[in-house]
Design an enzyme around this catalytic site. Structure first.
Site, PDB file in Angstrom:
ATOM      1  N   ARG A  69     -72.521  -8.196  -5.677  1.00  0.00           N
ATOM      2  CA  ARG A  69     -72.820  -8.138  -6.919  1.00  0.00           C
ATOM      3  C   ARG A  69     -74.009  -9.280  -7.445  1.00  0.00           C
ATOM      4  O   ARG A  69     -74.900  -8.905  -8.006  1.00  0.00           O
ATOM      5  CB  ARG A  69     -71.629  -8.391  -7.895  1.00  0.00           C
ATOM      6  CG  ARG A  69     -70.660  -6.929  -7.927  1.00  0.00           C
ATOM      7  CD  ARG A  69     -69.323  -7.329  -8.258  1.00  0.00           C
ATOM      8  NE  ARG A  69     -69.493  -7.458  -9.736  1.00  0.00           N
ATOM      9  CZ  ARG A  69     -68.215  -8.225 -10.088  1.00  0.00           C
ATOM     10  NH1 ARG A  69     -67.223  -8.764  -9.420  1.00  0.00           N
ATOM     11  NH2 ARG A  69     -68.155  -8.346 -11.424  1.00  0.00           N
TER      12      ARG A  69
ATOM     13  N   ARG B 138     -59.774  -6.831 -12.145  1.00  0.00           N
ATOM     14  CA  ARG B 138     -60.633  -5.708 -11.642  1.00  0.00           C
ATOM     15  C   ARG B 138     -60.786  -5.597 -10.037  1.00  0.00           C
ATOM     16  O   ARG B 138     -60.685  -6.676  -9.435  1.00  0.00           O
ATOM     17  CB  ARG B 138     -61.931  -6.025 -12.224  1.00  0.00           C
ATOM     18  CG  ARG B 138     -62.176  -5.767 -13.486  1.00  0.00           C
ATOM     19  CD  ARG B 138     -63.373  -6.195 -14.214  1.00  0.00           C
ATOM     20  NE  ARG B 138     -64.708  -5.936 -13.441  1.00  0.00           N
ATOM     21  CZ  ARG B 138     -66.044  -6.074 -13.794  1.00  0.00           C
ATOM     22  NH1 ARG B 138     -66.079  -6.429 -15.108  1.00  0.00           N
ATOM     23  NH2 ARG B 138     -67.051  -5.805 -13.218  1.00  0.00           N
TER      24      ARG B 138
ATOM     25  N   LYS C 138     -70.799 -12.144 -20.756  1.00  0.00           N
ATOM     26  CA  LYS C 138     -71.508 -11.276 -21.835  1.00  0.00           C
ATOM     27  C   LYS C 138     -70.340 -10.245 -22.248  1.00  0.00           C
ATOM     28  O   LYS C 138     -70.498 -10.067 -23.767  1.00  0.00           O
ATOM     29  CB  LYS C 138     -72.119 -10.112 -21.096  1.00  0.00           C
ATOM     30  CG  LYS C 138     -73.342 -10.827 -20.009  1.00  0.00           C
ATOM     31  CD  LYS C 138     -74.204  -9.710 -19.238  1.00  0.00           C
ATOM     32  CE  LYS C 138     -73.478  -8.876 -18.053  1.00  0.00           C
ATOM     33  NZ  LYS C 138     -73.047  -9.622 -16.853  1.00  0.00           N
TER      34      LYS C 138
ATOM     35  N   ARG D 161     -60.355 -14.288 -13.152  1.00  0.00           N
ATOM     36  CA  ARG D 161     -60.403 -13.318 -14.439  1.00  0.00           C
ATOM     37  C   ARG D 161     -59.217 -12.536 -14.443  1.00  0.00           C
ATOM     38  O   ARG D 161     -58.927 -11.811 -13.439  1.00  0.00           O
ATOM     39  CB  ARG D 161     -61.481 -12.986 -14.510  1.00  0.00           C
ATOM     40  CG  ARG D 161     -61.945 -12.020 -15.356  1.00  0.00           C
ATOM     41  CD  ARG D 161     -63.337 -11.955 -15.830  1.00  0.00           C
ATOM     42  NE  ARG D 161     -63.962 -10.819 -14.915  1.00  0.00           N
ATOM     43  CZ  ARG D 161     -65.429 -10.645 -14.984  1.00  0.00           C
ATOM     44  NH1 ARG D 161     -66.044 -11.053 -15.987  1.00  0.00           N
ATOM     45  NH2 ARG D 161     -65.924  -9.490 -14.130  1.00  0.00           N
TER      46      ARG D 161
ATOM     47  N   ARG E 264     -80.216  -2.674 -15.914  1.00  0.00           N
ATOM     48  CA  ARG E 264     -79.724  -3.719 -14.765  1.00  0.00           C
ATOM     49  C   ARG E 264     -80.852  -3.408 -13.678  1.00  0.00           C
ATOM     50  O   ARG E 264     -80.786  -4.260 -12.693  1.00  0.00           O
ATOM     51  CB  ARG E 264     -78.453  -3.499 -13.996  1.00  0.00           C
ATOM     52  CG  ARG E 264     -77.325  -4.328 -14.481  1.00  0.00           C
ATOM     53  CD  ARG E 264     -75.963  -3.648 -13.817  1.00  0.00           C
ATOM     54  NE  ARG E 264     -74.918  -4.494 -13.313  1.00  0.00           N
ATOM     55  CZ  ARG E 264     -73.857  -4.691 -14.141  1.00  0.00           C
ATOM     56  NH1 ARG E 264     -73.834  -4.237 -15.322  1.00  0.00           N
ATOM     57  NH2 ARG E 264     -72.920  -5.480 -13.694  1.00  0.00           N
TER      58      ARG E 264
END
Ligand code: AMP
Length: 219
Positions: free
Chosen positions: A172, A161, A14, A127, A88
């Site tokens: 998550r 992160r 996203k 990531r 969300r």
């Protein structure tokens, strides 16, 4: 003005796609994740409260994120909003609908980026991003050309992160399936839903998105 929501689990791409739309079309990216990460570095009571929730992978309260979005929407002008990571929950979706209505705007498209769970775990665990310009990289699939140096801006401030680890990711994903995935049905029923393959090449995903944005802009 074309207002869209990018809907998908963590790691669906996203943020990467929102950044492309900002660069190429002058749209405004409204990422509640980015706003919350900014809030937690501010040292305020709210920042401290959200930090622990985010690191554990849970969702921050509706009240906080709705407040953040409302404030940013008022202060931003551009060729339309890209809601990234918001809404969300169903309560957030209702609140967004009401906010758009109050300001005389409409939601043009909700684009579900579909990616299977195996791929999400692979994507998230490798990531990292440039702390200066926000470019997103991956250890295996998209490393920097020169190790530790951003290809775009040359910064050496590479960041991972705190919640991009196996433990938080499990939470998550569960939060996504329990609280966010019902939004797929919600927006389908409203007639706003489009679904694209989030596992395609970055450029192909961008083309699919651009096609939907163009089509909605004229309709
Ligand atoms: P993201 O960068 O979108 O993956 O968001 C990172 C974290 O921020 C999430 O795991 C949540 O803890 C929090 N967060 C971001 N957006 C929302 C939202 N719309 N509602 C609740 N929590 C959020």
């Amino acid at each position: 003005m074309t207002n869209i929501i990018l809907l998908g689990p963590p790691g669906a791409g996203k943020g990467t796609q929102a950044r492309k739309l900002v660069e190429e079309r002058g749209m405004v990216q409204l990422s509640t994740g980015d706003m919350l990460r900014e809030a937690r570095t501010s040292g305020t009571a709210m920042g401290r409260k959200v930090a622990a929730v985010m690191d554990g992978g849970g969702l921050v309260t509706d009240e906080i994120v709705i407040g953040l979005i409302e404030e940013k929407m008022k202060g931003s002008r551009g060729a339309g909003f890209i809601f990234d990571g918001f809404p969300r929950t169903l309560a957030q979706a209702d609140a967004l609908g009401a906010m758009l209505k109050r300001s005389g705007q409409r939601l043009d498209a909700v684009i579900e980026m579909r990616v299977d769970d195996e791929a999400l775990v692979r994507r998230i665990s490798g990531r990292f991003t440039c702390g200066n310009c926000g470019e997103v990289y991956h250890d295996q699939t998209r490393p920097t050309k020169k190790p530790g140096t951003c290809d775009v801006c040359g910064s050496t401030d590479m960041q991972r992160r705190a919640d991009d680890n196996a433990e938080s990711l499990k939470v998550r994903l569960m939060e996504y399936y329990k609280k966010t995935s019902p939004l797929i049905g919600y927006y389908y029923a409203l007639g706003d839903l489009f679904t694209i393959d989030g596992l395609a090449e970055i450029g192909d995903v961008a083309k699919s998105l651009a096609g939907i944005v163009d089509q909605q802009a004229v309709s």
